[in-house]
Each structure stands twice: as structure tokens, then as C-alpha cells.
Motif scaffolding. Structure first.
Motif, short mmCIF file in Angstrom:
data_model
loop_
_atom_site.label_atom_id
_atom_site.label_comp_id
_atom_site.label_asym_id
_atom_site.label_seq_id
_atom_site.Cartn_x
_atom_site.Cartn_y
_atom_site.Cartn_z
N THR A 178 -2.22 5.50 2.53
CA THR A 178 -3.47 4.73 2.49
C THR A 178 -3.93 4.40 3.91
O THR A 178 -3.14 3.97 4.75
CB THR A 178 -3.27 3.43 1.70
OG1 THR A 178 -2.80 3.76 0.39
CG2 THR A 178 -4.59 2.68 1.58
N ARG A 230 0.82 -1.20 0.00
CA ARG A 230 0.00 0.00 0.00
C ARG A 230 0.86 1.26 0.00
O ARG A 230 1.96 1.27 0.58
CB ARG A 230 -0.90 0.02 1.24
CG ARG A 230 -0.15 -0.17 2.53
CD ARG A 230 -1.06 -0.18 3.73
NE ARG A 230 -1.44 1.15 4.10
CZ ARG A 230 -0.68 1.98 4.80
NH1 ARG A 230 0.54 1.61 5.18
NH2 ARG A 230 -1.10 3.18 5.13
N PRO A 231 0.38 2.35 -0.61
CA PRO A 231 1.08 3.64 -0.48
C PRO A 231 1.06 4.09 0.97
O PRO A 231 0.13 3.77 1.72
CB PRO A 231 0.25 4.58 -1.36
CG PRO A 231 -0.50 3.68 -2.29
CD PRO A 231 -0.75 2.41 -1.52
#
Length: 317
Positions: free
Chosen positions: A168, A164-165
Motif C-alpha cells: 500500500t 496496511r498491506p
């Protein structure tokens, strides 16, 4: 609601129970769905049985849910219902084998029952014993489908957590994991209940007199065992992902706190310098000095940069 499956009919036939209702001689399966007291009483009188009520099935000990009485075999299990809906539930389901007739009592819509009823419309079963085995097959298949769905969801969530970034949010991922854990644990509880049921079912005369059916029942027991192991693995994977997600949340929070701590320390010395030169004492020589203001600015920059370089050298940044 009372549904009846007969040898001469393809598919269920809904029954209206009144004072004149009598069980059909060629009945194979009687499905009581959230039955009324009148429907239960009619079936009890037709087959000379004492069917358990909803309250009784809820409060029975696991060891008391499997018994033989009046020549019939009573099998009660806890099954997962509404797995595709936001709020899945565990519901008691009773199977009664009496005189080659299968009687089921349930209080929730179960997809396995719907699937089996549709199969019966295309491939009729011989009697209640065969119907019970085919129904157990449908229940096990539905359990496998639910566990496979949760396993896929857990895999997708795992990929989302570790790829995930940084910005997020974890909220939706944790919600998915919590729901998957709830369904998986309920499915495992159901499978354990089914395992006890299938072991006791071997005592029913409908299975004892037919070697093929005993083999079929053994195959069902092996499938239940395999699914139980799968549910345990999925549950363990979910627990790992929950711990990993919470660990990543703590790491991010620590990074944020460290950032603000460093910023506070970096700006503390310049603030001290500005405070000193903001006191406006008459005997402060720098107040009358032409280079006093530039000197104060340079001193603030040095006092701010020096702690930053020191933190960097220590490896704290």
C-alpha cells in the motif's frame, strides 16, 4: 453585506445601505459580511464608532486587537474558516459591543455564524451582550466539531498505517495527515485567540453588570482551555504518526536495497567464473576437457549459493 437582527424579528433581515439608512432602535446584532466602505461608514455614523478595516485587523498585534474606545469594547480574533473545504483558511473576525448592540465584522463564511443565526430565529436573544455570549458558544462548538473530525481522521489514519498491506502506498495517508495537521494547528491558533478575547471580554459593561453572564463567560473560557489541550494532543499524535510513517518508509526502502545488494553479491561470483571461461585462451586446459562445461556450471552454482548461505548464517537475511 449587512444583516440586521432585531428584537421584534425572528432571524436576520438583509439591509440595503444608502444615504437614508438608519440603525433600528431595537437592533440586537449587526453582522457585516465582507462589508463595503459605505456599509462600514453607515454603521460608524449610527453608533459613533471607528470600526477597524480588514487591513487593520490583519496587521494588528495580538495585544492591540482587544481594546475599549468610545464606550464600546472591540474584540478581534482569528478564526478557522472553510474547514470542510480543500483549502481551509484563518480569517480575522471582530466583535464590537456598544450600547447593548453586537456588531460583527467578518470576511469569510463561517458555519458558527450560520448556526447561531438559525438559533436566533427560534430562540430570540435579549440584547447584544447575550448575543455575543451565544455567538461565542457557537464558535466554540464549531471548533469542537472540527477537532473531533480531525481526531477521528487521525485515528483512522493511524489504523491504516500500522495495519496496511506491505504494497500500500503511503502518499494518500501522508496527505491526510498533512491536512489534519494544518487544520488542527489553525484551530489551535484560533482557540488561543479566542482565549485572549474571552478574558478581555469580561471588561465589557454588558458582562460586568450581570453575574449570570460573567459565569457564562467563565464557562466558555473553560471550554476553550479544554479544546486547546485537545488540539495540542491531536497535533502531537499527528507528529508521531508522521514520524512513524517516515520510519516505515525507510524500513521498506532499506529492505528493497538490501534485497538488490544480496542479489548483486550472489551473482557476482558466477559472473566471475563465466568471465574467466569466456576468455577462450588456447592454454586453458578446461577448453579441451569433455566435462569442462558441466564443471563451469557447477562452479557457478557453488559460488552463488555459498555467499547466500553465509549471509543467512550471519543473520543478514
Amino acid at each position: 453585506m449587512l444583516n440586521l437582527l432585531r428584537r421584534t424579528a425572528r432571524g436576520f433581515v438583509p439591509q440595503t445601505v444608502d444615504a437614508d439608512w438608519r440603525a433600528s432602535d431595537d437592533a440586537i446584532w449587526i453582522d457585516l459580511v465582507n462589508p463595503t466602505a459605505e456599509e462600514e461608514r453607515a454603521v460608524e455614523e449610527a453608533y459613533g464608532l471607528d470600526l477597524p478595516t480588514r487591513e487593520e485587523t490583519k496587521h494588528l498585534e495580538p495585544s492591540s486587537r482587544l481594546y475599549q474606545e468610545s464606550g464600546a469594547t472591540f474584540l478581534t480574533a482569528t478564526l478557522l474558516a472553510r474547514a470542510d473545504e480543500p483549502h481551509p483558511v484563518a480569517t480575522p473576525v471582530t466583535l464590537v459591543l456598544a450600547n447593548d448592540v453586537l456588531i460583527t465584522i467578518r470576511y469569510e463564511p463561517l458555519k458558527a455564524f450560520t448556526i447561531f443565526a438559525e438559533r436566533c430565529a427560534h430562540a430570540p436573544v435579549a440584547d447584544g451582550g447575550e448575543a455575543a455570549l451565544e455567538l461565542l458558544d457557537a464558535i466554540v462548538e464549531r471548533s469542537a466539531e472540527v477537532l473531533e473530525q480531525q481526531s477521528n481522521l487521525v485515528h483512522e489514519t493511524s489504523v491504516a498505517i500500522f495495519n496496511r498491506p506491505p504494497s500500500t502506498a503511503f502518499g494518500p495517508l501522508l496527505s491526510d495527515l498533512a491536512r489534519a495537521q494544518s487544520i488542527t494547528s489553525t484551530a489551535r491558533k484560533s482557540l488561543v485567540s479566542l482565549s485572549r478575547l474571552s478574558s478581555f471580554a469580561a471588561l465589557a459593561q454588558e458582562f460586568q453588570k450581570d453575574e449570570g453572564r460573567r459565569g457564562h463567560l467563565t464557562s466558555i473560557q473553560h471550554d476553550i482551555q479544554a479544546l486547546t489541550e485537545q488540539s495540542s494532543f491531536t497535533s502531537g499524535h499527528i507528529s508521531f504518526l508522521l514520524d512513524a510513517a517516515l520510519g516505515l518508509i525507510n524500513i521498506e526502502q532499506n529492505s528493497i536495497i538490501k534485497f538488490f545488494s544480496v542479489v548483486a553479491v550472489v551473482f557476482l561470483p558466477p559472473t566471475l567464473v563465466a568471465s574467466i571461461y569466456g576468455m577462450n585462451f588456447d592454454l586453458m586446459p578446461e577448453l579441451k576437457w569433455a566435462m569442462g562445461y558441466p564443471w563451469a556450471l557447477v562452479l557457478m552454482v557453488i559460488s552463488g549459493v555459498a555467499p547466500f548461505i553465509w549471509f543467512k548464517k550471519k543473520g543478514w537475511l
